[in-house]
Design an enzyme around this catalytic site. Structure first.
Site, mmCIF file in Angstrom:
data_model
loop_
_atom_site.group_PDB
_atom_site.id
_atom_site.type_symbol
_atom_site.label_atom_id
_atom_site.label_comp_id
_atom_site.label_asym_id
_atom_site.label_seq_id
_atom_site.Cartn_x
_atom_site.Cartn_y
_atom_site.Cartn_z
ATOM 1 N N GLU A 1 0.247 1.204 -7.164
ATOM 2 C CA GLU A 1 -0.466 -0.067 -7.018
ATOM 3 C C GLU A 1 -1.899 0.232 -6.613
ATOM 4 O O GLU A 1 -2.150 1.053 -5.728
ATOM 5 C CB GLU A 1 0.143 -0.986 -5.940
ATOM 6 C CG GLU A 1 1.483 -1.599 -6.299
ATOM 7 C CD GLU A 1 1.995 -2.533 -5.208
ATOM 8 O OE1 GLU A 1 1.160 -3.061 -4.436
ATOM 9 O OE2 GLU A 1 3.215 -2.725 -5.127
ATOM 10 N N GLU B 1 6.979 -0.017 -0.478
ATOM 11 C CA GLU B 1 6.183 -0.078 0.740
ATOM 12 C C GLU B 1 7.008 -0.223 2.017
ATOM 13 O O GLU B 1 7.064 -1.292 2.632
ATOM 14 C CB GLU B 1 5.146 -1.211 0.644
ATOM 15 C CG GLU B 1 4.173 -1.012 -0.501
ATOM 16 C CD GLU B 1 3.011 -1.982 -0.506
ATOM 17 O OE1 GLU B 1 2.024 -1.716 -1.213
ATOM 18 O OE2 GLU B 1 3.077 -3.012 0.219
#
EC number: 3.2.1.21
Length: 441
Positions: free
Chosen positions: A351, A167
């Site tokens: 995710e 991320e």
């Protein structure tokens, strides 16, 4: 679950995910200090001043945790290696205890027929490197490359897949522009440099791993679907800027070798000298792309400085984190990413999950809202597959309740409940539902 394993392609990978600082117990096993330790020790940064010193004690309880992954029928475990556990000062002499821990952990996955999907960096920067400017420092790609070389030498032959950085938006923007994560800055110049150095570090790591013959290397970006608050031109432009600095800046750098124009409007004056020449490194060829997806945002124009926008609360339902539930966004990102950036490159949902205020009643945890959430998002994956998106896998976040960064321990994302006093693990209804889907189908 409303789905069966047979609803997906035969080679489709199902997995679950965690990260090192959130579960291991960072104060143990010879790990060095990180900027998250100092961030959490600063009053007001983390709810109840909680930290990752003990977390879920995965450092000692990992065999039972891996058993939970295997017994649920998952194919793969996405985990991260702590830079400060490997190299307590970020550079220099490795920590023998840390190397031994990851040796045993990876071998434990292989013994249970779990594919080890590693992430090299999930946010716990060694404090010694943070003291030298961290992601603002132009030397970060070299430092990150050195750590990557250590991982490649010690573990590279046993890792099924590797992504350098989890991320990038959180590493760069949430942490340097919004100040919500370590190092807790609110500085546009730091943000611009962090974005660029994160991407250059990613490319450097890919090239290092390629030099050791490693394969199945990818990138993992997070995505939020931006809705304009209204159909006014100003709100539409604001939502497009949000899409630019949240979603497109990283994909554009990785796959197009440039940054979006509406992002450069705000960040170009603050980028490091010669940034335009780093895209050959940033664009190191990838074998797959991972998408982390949880929510959407409602965006309105604001008269303040760039990016001149504000978030507006959207319709219910929301998760425990206050995030709107919007499964359609996952479908949109899977199809858009393939169409505009990656083509036939394999895509993984690396995710997806939700925080829910789970409680034990009579020894059981009925987390039906989480089951509903997972069902709705798997619907989106199946729609994307039907429309030709090359989706190859789906990872549930998270295996177990853990340290949720600045929110401390009260935000429960796990399919396994953790009692943070006794550290006892209790599979939730969602774990049982996924097991029925993956094992009994």
């Amino acid at each position: 679950m409303n789905h069966a394993r047979s609803d997906f392609p035969d080679d489709f990978i199902f997995g679950t995910a965690t990260s090192a600082y959130q579960i291991e117990g960072h104060a143990h096993g010879g790990a060095g200090q990180t900027h998250w330790d100092s961030f959490a020790a600063t009053p007001g940064n983390v709810e109840r001043a909680e930290n990752g010193d003990l977390a879920c004690d995965h450092l000692n309880r990992w065999p039972a945790d891996l058993d939970l992954i295997r017994d649920a029928g998952f194919d793969s475990y996405r985990f991260s290696l702590s830079w400060a556990r490997l190299l307590p000062e970020g550079l220099g002499t490795p920590n023998a205890e840390g190397l031994d821990f990851y040796d045993r952990l990876i071998d434990g996955m292989l013994e249970r027929n779990l594919k080890p999907a590693a992430t090299l960096y999930h946010w716990e920067l060694p404090q010694a490197l943070a003291d030298m400017g961290g992601w603002r420092n132009a030397d970060m790609p070299a430092w990150f490359g050195d750590m990557t070389e250590l991982v490649a030498q010690k573990f590279g032959d046993r890792l099924w897949s590797v992504a350098p950085i989890n991320e990038p938006w959180c590493v760069a923007w949430l942490s340097h522009f919004m100040g919500i994560h370590a190092p807790g800055l609110r500085d546009i110049r730091a943000t611009a440099r962090a974005i660029h150095h994160v991407l250059k570090s990613h490319g450097t790591a890919i090239n290092v791993m390629r030099s050791f013959g490693m394969k199945n290397l990818g990138a993992v970006c997070n995505f939020e679907y931006p809705h304009p608050f209204s159909q006014s031109p100003d709100d539409i432009a604001a939502a497009d800027r949000y899409d630019g600095f949240y979603n497109r800046v990283f994909l554009s750098g990785l796959f197009h070798g440039r940054y979006p124009d509406n992002v450069l409007e705000g960040l170009e004056p603050h980028l490091p000298a010669g940034w335009q020449h780093d895209f050959p490194t940033i664009q190191a060829p990838l074998d797959w792309l991972g998408l982390n997806y949880y929510t959407c945002k409602r965006i309105a124009h604001d008269d303040g400085p760039w990016p001149s926008l504000k978030e507006v609360d959207g319709p219910k339902p929301h998760t425990q984190m206050g995030w709107e539930i919007y499964p359609e966004g996952l479908y949109q990102f899977l199809t858009r990413t393939a169409a505009e950036y990656t083509g036939d490159l394999p895509l993984y949902v690396t995710e997806n999950g939700m925080a829910n205020p789970d409680v034990i009643k009579n020894g059981k945890i009925d987390d039906q809202p989480r089951i509903d959430y997972l069902n709705a998002h798997l619907d989106s994956v199946r729609r994307a597959l039907a429309d030709g998106a090359p989706v190859k896998g789906y990872y549930v976040w998270s295996l177990m309740d853990n340290y949720e960064w600045s929110r401390g321990y009260d935000q429960r994302f796990g399919i396994v409940h953790v009692d943070f006093e006794s550290l006892e693990r209790t599979p939730k209804a969602s774990w049982h539902a996924l097991r029925d889907m993956l094992v009994k189908a």
